[in-house]
Structures are given as structure tokens and as C-alpha cells.
Design an enzyme around this catalytic site. Structure first.
Site, PDB file in Angstrom:
ATOM      1  N   ASP A  30       0.796  -1.221   0.000  1.00 49.75           N
ATOM      2  CA  ASP A  30       0.000   0.000   0.000  1.00 49.75           C
ATOM      3  C   ASP A  30       0.832   1.277   0.000  1.00 49.75           C
ATOM      4  O   ASP A  30       0.377   2.323  -0.460  1.00 49.75           O
ATOM      5  CB  ASP A  30      -0.993   0.007   1.167  1.00 49.75           C
ATOM      6  N   GLU A  42       9.397 -10.815  -1.858  1.00 45.80           N
ATOM      7  CA  GLU A  42      10.456  -9.809  -1.931  1.00 45.80           C
ATOM      8  C   GLU A  42      11.849 -10.431  -1.983  1.00 45.80           C
ATOM      9  O   GLU A  42      12.761  -9.861  -2.587  1.00 45.80           O
ATOM     10  CB  GLU A  42      10.353  -8.856  -0.735  1.00 45.80           C
ATOM     11  N   HIS A  48       0.137   0.232  10.662  1.00 45.80           N
ATOM     12  CA  HIS A  48       0.458  -1.133  10.282  1.00 45.80           C
ATOM     13  C   HIS A  48       1.854  -1.170   9.643  1.00 45.80           C
ATOM     14  O   HIS A  48       2.341  -0.174   9.115  1.00 45.80           O
ATOM     15  CB  HIS A  48      -0.597  -1.679   9.306  1.00 45.80           C
ATOM     16  N   HIS A  49       2.501  -2.303   9.706  1.00 44.82           N
ATOM     17  CA  HIS A  49       3.871  -2.526   9.219  1.00 44.82           C
ATOM     18  C   HIS A  49       4.925  -1.838  10.099  1.00 44.82           C
ATOM     19  O   HIS A  49       6.093  -1.789   9.719  1.00 44.82           O
ATOM     20  CB  HIS A  49       4.062  -2.067   7.769  1.00 44.82           C
ATOM     21  N   GLY A  54      26.545 -17.331  -1.060  1.00 40.59           N
ATOM     22  CA  GLY A  54      26.103 -18.729  -1.016  1.00 40.59           C
ATOM     23  C   GLY A  54      24.727 -18.951  -0.438  1.00 40.59           C
ATOM     24  O   GLY A  54      24.523 -19.867   0.357  1.00 40.59           O
ATOM     25  N   ASP A  94      17.549 -30.280  -6.277  1.00 40.56           N
ATOM     26  CA  ASP A  94      16.154 -30.385  -5.849  1.00 40.56           C
ATOM     27  C   ASP A  94      15.928 -29.744  -4.480  1.00 40.56           C
ATOM     28  O   ASP A  94      14.831 -29.245  -4.195  1.00 40.56           O
ATOM     29  CB  ASP A  94      15.690 -31.846  -5.846  1.00 40.56           C
ATOM     30  N   ASN A 132      18.737 -35.477  -6.442  1.00 38.99           N
ATOM     31  CA  ASN A 132      19.544 -36.409  -5.662  1.00 38.99           C
ATOM     32  C   ASN A 132      19.055 -36.481  -4.208  1.00 38.99           C
ATOM     33  O   ASN A 132      19.822 -36.752  -3.294  1.00 38.99           O
ATOM     34  CB  ASN A 132      21.035 -36.037  -5.715  1.00 38.99           C
ATOM     35  N   GLY A 188      17.947 -34.369  -1.801  1.00 36.92           N
ATOM     36  CA  GLY A 188      18.323 -33.570  -0.632  1.00 36.92           C
ATOM     37  C   GLY A 188      19.484 -32.627  -0.855  1.00 36.92           C
ATOM     38  O   GLY A 188      19.836 -32.298  -1.984  1.00 36.92           O
ATOM     39  N   GLU A 206      25.491 -30.142   1.963  1.00 34.42           N
ATOM     40  CA  GLU A 206      25.391 -30.260   3.416  1.00 34.42           C
ATOM     41  C   GLU A 206      25.743 -31.675   3.864  1.00 34.42           C
ATOM     42  O   GLU A 206      26.373 -31.873   4.903  1.00 34.42           O
ATOM     43  CB  GLU A 206      23.973 -29.899   3.883  1.00 34.42           C
TER      44      GLU A 206
END
Length: 599
Positions: free
Chosen positions: A56, A79, A144-145, A443, A473, A500, A502, A506
Site C-alpha cells: 500500500d 520480496e 500497520h507494518h 552462497g 532439488d 539427488n 536432498g 550439506e
């Protein structure tokens, strides 16, 4: 704003602008809205797409955007994705900037991660925030916000951590000056800036005469005496090295607009050239004196030996982060390194501030050109990659990346997600004029989806080739909504989703068998239809080498005349060589120690 050399240069450019405005012929100028003035400045900088989400406090400004003859509003799903898209747009359209518009508080804070990444990686973005009117900003009602405690400046204070310059437009008298100031800072430092646009200021009318003076990021001349001394010292070191010199290019050579000067240096001297991961595609990878990617101990042995055994390394635009240097395993000591940067030069251990590489490089080329014949004798490894012959039909990383390398064409824009993709593609030679995008330093997983949208729009404007995304994925699940924006605006990337099961990077860092590195397996080939692409898209699943090769050799697929998604089935624990080596090094640095209690 901190007074670093680049910030001082931005101030000099702003003073130039003010002087030119004063010198310009003063006549009765046309009055325009403040919001329109901002849009005209952006159009002068070559911006044709604006990303963001309506709210707004920015809707009145978006009316002006939508009605502007050369600006396209690219509404995003959120955003964060919009900030990623502005980042990708700026990386491809290097002579312009990315522009993001959000609303007060809730919108702008959602974009902070993307802005921080752009700051980290030297990407110029203007973040426009629609805010309450000036009376409300002064009286601080419980709107608001807001945080409900009257701290209307809290968001600006947050933005100060991730932008080099900020402006709040509180009156029409200074609005044009403030707009020009932050834009000068953005284009000079090549980093994000922040501008708040109150609802009432947006439609205040101001003179348009300043628009006759265009903004410029051209750096000032270097101090002649200091520059001459630096050039003399570099030449002495080249001579002492017996012309055993290599050039190492990195990201800021592209970000700070020295590609042309760098190309001239290379072709006129013939010194061997290598690139850091963040500098991939800054130099043509088909150039016969280009030797490949140097990334410390992770490098191919031939490349590692050539760079580290050279008696002198001239580094251009370096950003020595952990993943950009093989976890800080560069074996190139300062005592044999010259570093060229946008705002300073390092000659061994001596630093020369305010001497920028853009002005220095042409003079350095002239001084080093006489050594061309000796430089030609320096051997450069042949930079090519061969598709391996494997005894099975499963799609491995060792086979996949060389194979898709054969699919690339000149002027393709290639985007690689953090982790598996960015490491897998590192050693794949790219064709002439190809553009490579990855986010090695920041990253942020999922960055590439929004970035691909921005990159594809910039590529369309610039007449570049196909936009091709490689993403895992796990990563795509974070930002997948932006595929719908791609469908809506009509860009047609090819998206390879590496399935693969996952988060592979990691898994290799920690918790290889842990559930927190697993994800839900989506129906990937149904995605584009769900997100609005039915009839305007195609999706495929490839399980074997033969499946993938057949698809890559299909002329209709290769034309990329519609948005296409390819699900590539891969082993859960397979990974590129470079990723395995990097995560092994990082794992040692980040080693978790279990402390057992004793009774």
C-alpha cells in the site's frame, strides 16, 4: 558513508554532477513528479526492468512505473525472490544496475538477504521502499507494518548494514539531489543503495533540468606521480621474474568494468591467464592463453603447478573468500603478488590507495607489451574437458558436467546454484561470450531461481543467447514460486533440476545420513503446469546417460523456444570432485567436537 577510496570517488562524481548542473544552460524547465524523475534517471542508466512486490505504500509509485514507456514492472512472488532477480539482472546487464521496489517494513525486511548477498558480491542494486507520508514519518502514529513503538527508522538502520548509501526523501527541494547522490554511490562502488519514497513526496513536482546532466561512474585520473612509480615497480618485478608471470582474474574485474582493458592487456602481452571461481567467464575460456580455474589445493594439478610455480602473479579484481580460494589454500605469497583493484593497488606488501586499475591497466599494457615474445614461450595447460567413458548408464557428476558442456553455445547465460552445480561446472570450458553466474561468496541456497529470471530479462534486452539454470532439488524448493513469474513475463530458460534427494553439499559437510539433509520428493515434471505454464512449457525426466544425450541432441529442445524443465536423476551420495575436496577442507575447519562428560 565510510570514506574508503571508492566512496570518495563517488563523492567526486556527485560533485561533478552538481558542477555540470550549475554550468548547464538554465531555462524554464518542465516540472515532473519526483517519482518520474527517479524513473528517468533509471532509464538513463539503462534499466528496463524493475522487480518487487506491490504494497500500500508503493502503489502510487507503481502507477508511474507501469505507465513509463521503457520500464517494465516485473511483479515477483515475494520480496526475497525479487531481490535475487535484481541481482541477476545487474550481473548480466553489467553497464546498468538492478532495481527492487518493496513496501515499508514487512516488504523491505523480506528482501534483506538478497540485498546483503549483492553487497557481499559487489552487485549494484537500488532498493526503493515505499513508506508512509512525511507527516506520519514525523508524528510516528501506530501504523500497520511498524513495530508499534514509534521506531520508524528501525528499517533504515537495518539497511545501513547492507547498503553503502541511504536517503530518505523528506522534501521536494532536495529530492533530485538525494536521488542522484545514492545512484552515484551505487554505480561507482558497485554495491546496493537504499532509497525511501514517502507517498506524498512521490507526486510532488520538481524541475527536470538536472536530467540533462547524465550520471557517470568514470573514475578520476590517478595521481600521475604515484601511478608512474607503481608502473615502474611492476615492470621491475616482471623483469626480475624473467617474464615468468601469470595473470589471475577474479570477480571484480567484471564488476568494475575492466573487461575491455583486461582483454587488451592479455592479447598484447600474451602472459598466461587463469581465473578464480568467481571470475569464471570474465576472460574468454576459448582464448588460447587461458589455462583454467585456479582454486588453491582444489585446482587441477597442472593448473596448480603453473600458477604456484610462477615467479610473479598479477591478480586482477580478487575476492579471496574461502570457497573462492579452496578454503584459503592459495599458495601464492604476497612477496610475489601484484594486486590490481578498483580503488587501490598492492605491489608485494606495499599498498597504494586511490590508484584504480581501470586507469592504470592501459598504461600497464603499454609498458608490458615489449615482453610479448618472451611471454609466448610460457606453457599454458590445454583447457578442455573430455566426457569420460564409464561402464554403466547411470548419470554421474563426473560424466554429466562434461556432457552438458558440449550443449553450450556462444552467448549462453549459464547460472549455477550454490553447492553441487557451482562446483560441478567449474572446470567445464564455456564458449565465447558466454556469461556465467554463481554466488560463491554469499552462497544463499535458492538464489539462482530469482536470479535466473533477472538474468533472462537482461539477456533478452542485450541480445544474448539461451539462459540455462542448474539447480539441486533441495535448493529449488526454497524459491520455486518464481518459475511462475518466468512463465508470466515470457522468458524461456532451460532448467536442469538435479534430483539427488536432498542437500548434497550439506551431506558432505556434515550429517551424510541425517534426516535434516533430506527433503520431500516433488513431482518435478508437473511443476510448470501447476505454476501457469500449461501449453507454454515442456518437462522431462532423464534417468540414464542415453536419455540425457538424446534430449541434448534434440534440435527442438536446444532451440529453447519455451520454458523447459529437465529432472535429472542422480545418486543421492554422488558429488563433483571439487565439492568433495572443498567440503573436506571446510569440514576440518568447522569440525564439531563431541565433549563427553566424565563422572
Amino acid at each position: 558513508m565510510a570514506h574508503t577510496p571508492l566512496h570518495l570517488q563517488a563523492e567526486v562524481n556527485q560533485l561533478r554532477t552538481e558542477l555540470a548542473v550549475l554550468q548547464a544552460h538554465q531555462e524554464q524547465s518542465k516540472l515532473i513528479y519526483v517519482g518520474s524523475y527517479l524513473l528517468e534517471r533509471l532509464a538513463q542508466l539503462g534499466v528496463t526492468s524493475m522487480f518487487g512486490v506491490p504494497g500500500d505504500f508503493n502503489l502510487g509509485f507503481l502507477d508511474l512505473v507501469e505507465d513509463h514507456p521503457s520500464m517494465e514492472w516485473i511483479g515477483n512472488c515475494n520480496e526475497l525472490n525479487a531481490s535475487y532477480a535484481a541481482d541477476g539482472y545487474a550481473r548480466v546487464n553489467e553497464r546498468s544496475i538492478g532495481v527492487l521496489t518493496t513496501t515499508f517494513g514487512v516488504g523491505e525486511l523480506s528482501a534483506v538477504n538478497g540485498i546483503a548477498g549483492a553487497f557481499s558480491e559487489h552487485v549494484p542494486i537500488l532498493h526503493i521502499v515505499g513508506v508512509p507520508n512525511t507527516m506520519q514519518l514525523k508524528n510516528k502514529p501506530m501504523l500497520h507494518h511498524t513495530l508499534g513503538d514509534g521506531r520508524f527508522d528501525a528499517y533504515t538502520k537495518a539497511a545501513e548494514q547492507f547498503t553503502v548509501s541511504q536517503a530518505t526523501l523528506m522534501n521536494k527541494t532536495t529530492a533530485a539531489y538525494e536521488i542522484d547522490r545514492v545512484l552515484n554511490d551505487c554505480i561507482t562502488t558497485r554495491r546496493p543503495v537504499y532509497l525511501t519514497l514517502p507517498t506524498d513526496i512521490c507526486y510532488e513536482k520538481i524541475p527536470s533540468d538536472r536530467l540533462k546532466v547524465h550520471l557517470t561512474s568514470i573514475p578520476p585520473e590517478n595521481d600521475e606521480d604515484v601511478e608512474t612509480f607503481v608502473l615502474d615497480e611492476i615492470v621491475k618485478l616482471v623483469e626480475t621474474a624473467g617474464q615468468d608471470v601469470v595473470i589471475l582474474v577474479d570477480a571484480c574485474a567484471g564488476r568494475h568494468h575492466v573487461k575491455a582493458e583486461l582483454k587488451d592487456l592479455l592479447t598484447k602481452t600474451h602472459f598466461p591467464v587463469y581465473a578464480a571461481p568467481m571470475g569464471k567467464s570474465v576472460v574468454s575460456e576459448s582464448y588460447d592463453r587461458y589455462g583454467g580455474i585456479y582454486v588453491g589445493s582444489i585446482s587441477h594439478p597442472d593448473i596448480k603447478e603453473k600458477v604456484e610455480s610462477a615467479k610473479l602473479v598479477i591478480s586482477v579484481g580478487s575476492l579471496r573468500s574461502d570457497f573462492n580460494t579452496g578454503n584459503f589454500t592459495y599458495s601464492v605469497p604476497a612477496r610475489k603478488t601484484i594486486e590490481l583493484h578498483s580503488d587501490h593497488i598492492m605491489v608485494l606488501h606495499a599498498k597504494f590507495p586511490d590508484i584504480g586499475m581501470k586507469r592504470l591497466l592501459p598504461k600497464l599494457t603499454a609498458r608490458l607489451q615489449p615482453y610479448k615474445e618472451e611471454a609466448k614461450l610460457l606453457e599454458v595447460p590445454l583447457y578442455k574437458i573430455v566426457v569420460p567413458q564409464e561402464d554403466n548408464n547411470l548419470i554421474s557428476h563426473a560424466w554429466f558436467w562434461p556432457r552438458v558442456g558440449q550443449f553450450f553455445r556462444p552467448k549462453d547465460v549459464i547460472v549455477a546454484e550454490t553447492g553441487t552445480s557451482s562446483f560441478g561446472i567449474l572446470d567445464v570450458p564455456l564458449p565465447d561470450d558466454a556469461v556465467f553466474l554463481s554466488q560463491v561468496l554469499w552462497g544463499s541456497i535458492g538464489w539462482t531461481v530469482g536470479s535466473t529470471l533477472g538474468a533472462a530479462l537482461a539477456a533478452r534486452d542485450l541480445g544474448l543467447g539461451r539462459t540455462i539454470l542448474f539447480i539441486g532439488d533441495g535448493s529449488i524448493q526454497l524459491t520455486v514460486q518464481e518459475l511462475s513469474s518466468m512463465v508470466r513475463v515470457g522468458v524461456k530458460p532451460i532448467i536442469f533440476v538435479l534430483n539427488n534427494s536432498g542437500y548434497t553439499i550439506e551431506r558432505y559437510l556434515h550429517g551424510k545420513e541425517r534426516k535434516y539433509n533430506d527433503i520431500s520428493n516433488w513431482k518435478w515434471t508437473s511443476l510448470l503446469n501447476v505454476l501457469g505454464g500449461e501449453g507454454a512449457s515442456e518437462s522431462y525426466t532423464v534417468h540414464t546417460k542415453d536419455d540425457l544425450s538424446k534430449l541434448l541432441e534434440d534440435p527442438t529442445f536446444a532451440k529453447a523456444e519455451k520454458i523447459q524443465l529437465v529432472e535429472v536423476m542422480m545418486d543421492k551420495f554422488d558429488a563433483p570432485r571439487g565439492l568433495k575436496m572443498q567440503t573436506e577442507l571446510s569440514g576440518k575447519t568447522n569440525k564439531y567436537v563431541t565433549v563427553e562428560s566424565t563422572v
